[in-house]
Design an enzyme around this catalytic site. Structure first.
Site, PDB file in Angstrom:
ATOM      1  CB  SER A   1      -4.548  -6.301   4.574  1.00  0.00           C
ATOM      2  OG  SER A   1      -4.131  -5.033   4.133  1.00  0.00           O
TER       3      SER A   1
ATOM      4  NE  ARG B   1      -2.701  -7.907  -4.138  1.00  0.00           N
ATOM      5  CZ  ARG B   1      -3.467  -8.346  -3.172  1.00  0.00           C
ATOM      6  NH1 ARG B   1      -2.964  -8.647  -2.023  1.00  0.00           N
ATOM      7  NH2 ARG B   1      -4.757  -8.513  -3.336  1.00  0.00           N
TER       8      ARG B   1
ATOM      9  CG  HIS C   1      -1.965  -0.961   1.314  1.00  0.00           C
ATOM     10  ND1 HIS C   1      -2.158  -1.740   2.428  1.00  0.00           N
ATOM     11  CD2 HIS C   1      -2.921  -1.329   0.427  1.00  0.00           C
ATOM     12  CE1 HIS C   1      -3.208  -2.533   2.237  1.00  0.00           C
ATOM     13  NE2 HIS C   1      -3.671  -2.317   1.020  1.00  0.00           N
TER      14      HIS C   1
ATOM     15  CE  LYS D   1     -12.028  -6.210   1.865  1.00  0.00           C
ATOM     16  NZ  LYS D   1     -10.777  -5.510   1.620  1.00  0.00           N
TER      17      LYS D   1
END
Length: 161
Positions: free
Chosen positions: A128, A90, A17, A41
């Site tokens: 994360s 990514r 990040h 989430k």
């Protein structure tokens, strides 16, 4: 002045990040980091805790500000005058989802562009979720998170068992 928003959950902020944030801040005059609330989430950190971790980690980047938002990204862009959203990629699996979101956002707000920055090779594996899992199991995460956020992350992981 060109303004961009970099949205995400940042639960917690990672070196990946931070790399995207620093690179985006060098492209835009003003970069707003939007810590998004997402009821779907299950986050380890509260939105306020995530904001503090991001602020501490980006204190050295002068044109960055951090906000919490539960709005649509396009509405936040309209409100702040941002012309772009910055998204990190990514892998190809990231691209499919992000491309779909970019098309939806363009349909909702044609004046907003989506800018994709690819993760550096050193961060492509990092998420994360991986940081939380490794940290919760007692693994070292100091290479994965910004130094300014490390202590807060370790304290929270220890507190949650």
């Amino acid at each position: 002045m060109h303004t961009a928003i970099c949205p995400g959950s940042f639960d917690p902020i990672t070196m990946g990040h931070l790399d995207i944030i620093e690179r985006a801040a060098s492209i835009f005059d003003r970069l707003i980091i939007a810590v998004m609330r997402n009821s779907e989430k299950r986050c380890l950190f509260t939105p306020e805790e995530r904001v503090e971790l991001v602020r501490a980690s980006t204190a050295h980047v002068k044109n960055v500000s951090v906000v919490v938002s539960d709005k649509l990204l396009v509405d936040l862009c309209r409100e702040t005058g941002a012309q772009a959203a910055v998204r990190g990629l990514r892998a190809m699996s990231d691209f499919e989802h992000e491309f779909q979101m970019a098309l939806i956002n363009r349909r909702l707000y044609p004046d907003m562009e989506t800018v994709f920055l690819t993760a550096r090779e050193t961060h492509q594996y990092l998420s994360s979720s991986v940081v939380k899992e490794v940290g919760a199991l007692g693994g070292g995460i100091s290479d994965f998170v910004p130094p300014a956020a490390l202590e807060g992350i370790l304290v929270k992981l220890k507190r949650n068992g």
